[in-house]
Motif scaffolding. Structure first.
Motif, short mmCIF file in Angstrom:
data_model
loop_
_atom_site.label_atom_id
_atom_site.label_comp_id
_atom_site.label_asym_id
_atom_site.label_seq_id
_atom_site.Cartn_x
_atom_site.Cartn_y
_atom_site.Cartn_z
N SER A 186 128.53 50.37 54.30
CA SER A 186 128.90 50.50 55.72
C SER A 186 128.64 51.91 56.22
N VAL A 187 128.98 52.90 55.43
CA VAL A 187 128.76 54.29 55.82
C VAL A 187 127.28 54.56 55.97
N ARG A 188 126.47 54.04 55.08
CA ARG A 188 125.02 54.29 55.16
C ARG A 188 124.39 53.70 56.41
N ARG A 189 125.04 52.71 57.02
CA ARG A 189 124.51 52.11 58.26
C ARG A 189 124.84 52.92 59.50
N MET A 190 125.74 53.88 59.40
CA MET A 190 126.09 54.71 60.55
C MET A 190 124.88 55.56 60.92
N LYS A 191 124.68 55.75 62.20
CA LYS A 191 123.49 56.47 62.69
C LYS A 191 123.62 57.99 62.55
N ASP A 192 124.74 58.54 62.95
CA ASP A 192 124.92 59.99 62.99
C ASP A 192 125.32 60.52 61.60
N PRO A 193 124.47 61.38 61.00
CA PRO A 193 124.78 61.91 59.67
C PRO A 193 126.11 62.65 59.59
N ALA A 194 126.46 63.42 60.62
CA ALA A 194 127.72 64.16 60.60
C ALA A 194 128.91 63.19 60.62
N GLU A 195 128.79 62.13 61.42
CA GLU A 195 129.86 61.12 61.48
C GLU A 195 129.97 60.41 60.13
N ARG A 196 128.84 60.14 59.51
CA ARG A 196 128.79 59.47 58.22
C ARG A 196 129.56 60.28 57.16
N VAL A 197 129.26 61.57 57.10
CA VAL A 197 129.90 62.45 56.12
C VAL A 197 131.40 62.54 56.39
N ALA A 198 131.78 62.74 57.63
CA ALA A 198 133.20 62.87 57.99
C ALA A 198 133.97 61.59 57.66
N PHE A 199 133.40 60.42 58.01
CA PHE A 199 134.07 59.15 57.74
C PHE A 199 134.22 58.92 56.24
N PHE A 200 133.14 59.13 55.50
CA PHE A 200 133.18 58.93 54.05
C PHE A 200 134.21 59.86 53.42
N GLU A 201 134.22 61.12 53.82
CA GLU A 201 135.17 62.09 53.28
C GLU A 201 136.61 61.66 53.55
N ALA A 202 136.87 61.17 54.76
CA ALA A 202 138.24 60.77 55.12
C ALA A 202 138.71 59.61 54.24
N ILE A 203 137.87 58.61 54.07
CA ILE A 203 138.26 57.43 53.29
C ILE A 203 138.28 57.76 51.80
N GLU A 204 137.21 58.37 51.31
CA GLU A 204 137.11 58.69 49.89
C GLU A 204 138.19 59.68 49.47
N GLY A 205 138.53 60.60 50.36
CA GLY A 205 139.58 61.57 50.07
C GLY A 205 140.93 60.90 49.83
N ARG A 206 141.23 59.91 50.62
CA ARG A 206 142.48 59.17 50.43
C ARG A 206 142.43 58.35 49.15
N PHE A 207 141.29 57.72 48.89
CA PHE A 207 141.16 56.92 47.68
C PHE A 207 141.19 57.79 46.43
N ALA A 208 140.69 59.02 46.52
CA ALA A 208 140.67 59.90 45.35
C ALA A 208 142.09 60.10 44.80
N TRP A 209 143.08 60.21 45.68
CA TRP A 209 144.46 60.36 45.22
C TRP A 209 144.95 59.10 44.53
N GLN A 210 144.59 57.94 45.07
CA GLN A 210 144.95 56.67 44.41
C GLN A 210 144.27 56.60 43.05
N ALA A 211 142.99 56.95 43.00
CA ALA A 211 142.24 56.89 41.75
C ALA A 211 142.83 57.87 40.73
N ARG A 212 143.20 59.07 41.16
CA ARG A 212 143.80 60.04 40.23
C ARG A 212 145.11 59.51 39.66
N GLY A 213 145.94 58.97 40.55
CA GLY A 213 147.23 58.44 40.10
C GLY A 213 147.09 57.26 39.16
N THR A 214 146.21 56.34 39.50
CA THR A 214 146.06 55.16 38.65
C THR A 214 145.34 55.51 37.35
N THR A 215 144.41 56.46 37.39
CA THR A 215 143.74 56.89 36.17
C THR A 215 144.76 57.55 35.23
#
Length: 158
Positions: free
Chosen positions: A32-61
């Motif tokens: 879904s992120v790769r389909r976004m047109k604006d590269p800056a928006e793509r990076v910001a969106f991915f960082e926001a979602i992945e950043g939240r998941f990173a804490w879940q992944a750290r805790g579950t790991t």
């Protein structure tokens, strides 16, 4: 309830949340992120979602590592690490170790910075690399879940 039963339940819960999250990021979020047109928006969106998941992944790991260690110790399963018939035990530790190094060492020390720098100059190539890495990790994780489940229930006895 026996403490080993609780540890096993927490272990399975941790694996489901952790690897399920990796599956979501790999098969839904990144495409879904790769389909976004604006590269800056793509990076910001991915960082926001992945950043939240990173804490879940750290805790579950962390949960999976602690509960797995507890179970190996509690049931005296250390001998399995010197017997290749229990190769799936090695796979579980390998997957846990790869993710732990990525989440607790590589990402905070240099991967986060690398992603930002590379995404500025080549967003398409960067997301392609990220997606390939996620597919490799997801595939290794799912194969491990499959063989570990079969192995722990006698399905891989040699």
């Amino acid at each position: 309830m026996e403490e080993a039963a609780i540890a096993r339940a927490l272990h399975v819960l941790g694996v489901v949340l952790w690897i399920g999250g990796v599956g979501f990021v790999t098969t839904v979020l990144l495409p879904s992120v790769r389909r976004m047109k604006d590269p800056a928006e793509r990076v910001a969106f991915f960082e926001a979602i992945e950043g939240r998941f990173a804490w879940q992944a750290r805790g579950t790991t962390l949960l999976v590592g602690l509960s797995g260690f507890f179970l190996v110790h509690h049931w005296g399963l250390w001998y399995r690490f010197i017997d290749l018939a229990y190769f799936w035990m090695h796979l579980m530790v390998l997957v846990w170790l790869v993710f732990s190094v990525m989440l607790f060492v590589a990402e905070p020390l240099f991967l986060h910075r690398w992603f930002h720098e590379r995404a500025k100059s080549d967003p398409e190539g960067t997301f392609r690399i990220i997606q390939r890495m996620h597919w490799v990790l997801l595939t290794l994780s799912l194969v491990t879940v499959l063989v570990a489940t079969a192995g722990s229930h006698g399905g891989l006895a040699f």
